[in-house]
Design a protein around this motif. Structure first.
Motif, short mmCIF file in Angstrom:
data_model
loop_
_atom_site.label_atom_id
_atom_site.label_comp_id
_atom_site.label_asym_id
_atom_site.label_seq_id
_atom_site.Cartn_x
_atom_site.Cartn_y
_atom_site.Cartn_z
N ALA A 94 -9.14 -23.01 -50.39
CA ALA A 94 -9.58 -24.14 -49.52
C ALA A 94 -8.64 -24.40 -48.49
CB ALA A 94 -9.35 -25.44 -50.55
N LEU A 95 -7.32 -24.00 -48.42
CA LEU A 95 -6.49 -24.25 -47.34
C LEU A 95 -6.84 -23.33 -46.24
CD1 LEU A 95 -3.10 -24.70 -49.32
CD2 LEU A 95 -4.39 -26.52 -48.06
N LYS A 96 -7.48 -22.22 -46.59
CA LYS A 96 -7.83 -21.19 -45.32
C LYS A 96 -9.13 -21.49 -44.77
CE LYS A 96 -6.40 -17.79 -47.86
NZ LYS A 96 -5.78 -16.61 -48.57
N ILE A 97 -10.31 -22.09 -45.74
CA ILE A 97 -11.52 -22.13 -45.26
C ILE A 97 -11.72 -22.97 -44.03
CG2 ILE A 97 -12.52 -24.18 -46.88
CD1 ILE A 97 -14.75 -21.79 -47.43
N GLY A 98 -10.97 -24.12 -44.01
CA GLY A 98 -11.13 -24.89 -42.75
C GLY A 98 -10.75 -24.50 -41.55
N PRO B 226 -10.69 -20.73 -40.17
CA PRO B 226 -11.03 -19.38 -40.51
C PRO B 226 -10.38 -18.38 -39.38
CG PRO B 226 -13.13 -20.34 -39.85
CD PRO B 226 -12.17 -21.36 -40.17
N ALA B 227 -10.22 -18.96 -38.30
CA ALA B 227 -9.45 -18.04 -37.20
C ALA B 227 -8.03 -18.07 -37.40
CB ALA B 227 -9.64 -18.63 -35.79
N LEU B 228 -7.24 -18.81 -38.16
CA LEU B 228 -6.04 -18.61 -38.58
C LEU B 228 -5.87 -17.73 -39.68
CD1 LEU B 228 -4.67 -22.28 -38.63
CD2 LEU B 228 -4.40 -20.47 -36.69
N SER B 229 -6.82 -17.58 -40.43
CA SER B 229 -7.09 -16.76 -42.06
C SER B 229 -7.30 -15.28 -41.09
CB SER B 229 -8.18 -17.09 -42.63
OG SER B 229 -8.36 -16.05 -43.75
N VAL B 230 -8.15 -15.13 -40.13
CA VAL B 230 -8.19 -13.83 -39.26
C VAL B 230 -6.81 -13.26 -38.84
CG1 VAL B 230 -9.39 -12.63 -37.60
CG2 VAL B 230 -10.80 -13.84 -39.26
N GLN B 231 -6.16 -14.06 -38.13
CA GLN B 231 -4.85 -13.87 -37.73
C GLN B 231 -3.81 -13.49 -38.63
OE1 GLN B 231 -4.86 -17.58 -34.85
NE2 GLN B 231 -3.18 -16.06 -34.03
N ALA B 232 -3.74 -14.17 -39.81
CA ALA B 232 -2.96 -14.11 -40.74
C ALA B 232 -3.26 -12.55 -41.42
CB ALA B 232 -3.20 -14.88 -42.09
N GLY C 227 -13.92 -13.78 -44.80
CA GLY C 227 -14.73 -13.70 -46.19
C GLY C 227 -13.56 -13.99 -47.39
N LEU C 228 -12.42 -13.74 -47.12
CA LEU C 228 -11.50 -13.91 -48.19
C LEU C 228 -11.37 -15.35 -48.82
CD1 LEU C 228 -9.36 -12.72 -50.00
CD2 LEU C 228 -7.43 -13.24 -48.25
N PRO C 229 -11.42 -16.33 -47.83
CA PRO C 229 -11.43 -17.65 -48.40
C PRO C 229 -12.65 -18.01 -49.49
CG PRO C 229 -10.85 -17.87 -46.10
CD PRO C 229 -11.27 -16.47 -46.32
#
Length: 189
Positions: free
Chosen positions: A41-45, A47-53, A71-73
């Motif tokens: 939930a903390l990543k889904i909002g 997604p570009a930051l999740s990709v960078q991580a 896809g991970l979130p």
């Protein structure tokens, strides 16, 4: 069947442990589910930051990192929700365990290669704030603990309060009557 000196079989002697173990499984399900749901939930909002991580780990080609980051979130949230309600529990616990193994490998790899990144486990883009040090040891301990939860869930029954048990998917329907045992004695004459 092995009979004990008291005349009770081993399985009759072990019956009181079953409800306790069932609650341990339920607790493991709720803990793993909660962590996965919150992390997703903390990543889904963002997604570009999740990709960078994911890219910060420098383990995957850019195109794969992008798919994983987006896809991970979603996978974490779906896995967490299924664990929380106890549906397809063993299969979903295996998915959760595979996720934890991947996280452990990623964090250990970053640590071994001297990368100074934030795990990105609960959002963010993988960069550390100025003056902040990586917390790899505790991140590994957390994920190893969650891996133990996933393994426990995968090898134990679905636990209490699970749809698997209510729908009979486990092969054993758990009811409140099982908790109110009378010591294994038959009510009949």
């Amino acid at each position: 069947m092995v009979q004990l000196a008291s005349g009770a079989s081993v399985s009759e002697r072990l019956q009181p442990a079953k409800p306790v173990l069932s609650w341990v499984t339920t607790a493991a399900r709720v803990v793993l589910a909660g962590v996965l749901i919150v992390a997703g939930a903390l990543k889904i909002g963002a997604p570009a930051l999740s990709v960078q991580a994911v890219r910060a780990y420098q383990l995957l080609p850019d195109s794969v990192a992008q798919v994983v980051g987006y896809g991970l979130p979603v996978l974490e949230i779906i896995t967490g929700l299924l664990l929380l309600v106890g549906l397809f529990t063993r299969a979903v616990a295996i998915v959760g365990g595979v996720l934890m193994v991947a996280f452990v490998i990623g964090i250990a790899s970053a640590w071994a290669r001297g990368l100074r990144i934030d795990c990105g486990c609960f959002g963010g883009d993988g960069t550390l704030a100025a003056g902040q040090d990586p917390n790899y040891f505790w991140e590994l301990m957390r994920d190893l603990g969650l891996l133990v939860c996933a393994a426990w869930i995968a090898v134990r029954p679905a636990g209490r309060l699970s749809l698997d048990s209510a729908l009979g998917f486990t092969g054993e329907r758990e009811t409140a009557d099982e908790d109110d045992s009378d010591g294994g004695e038959d009510d009949g004459a």
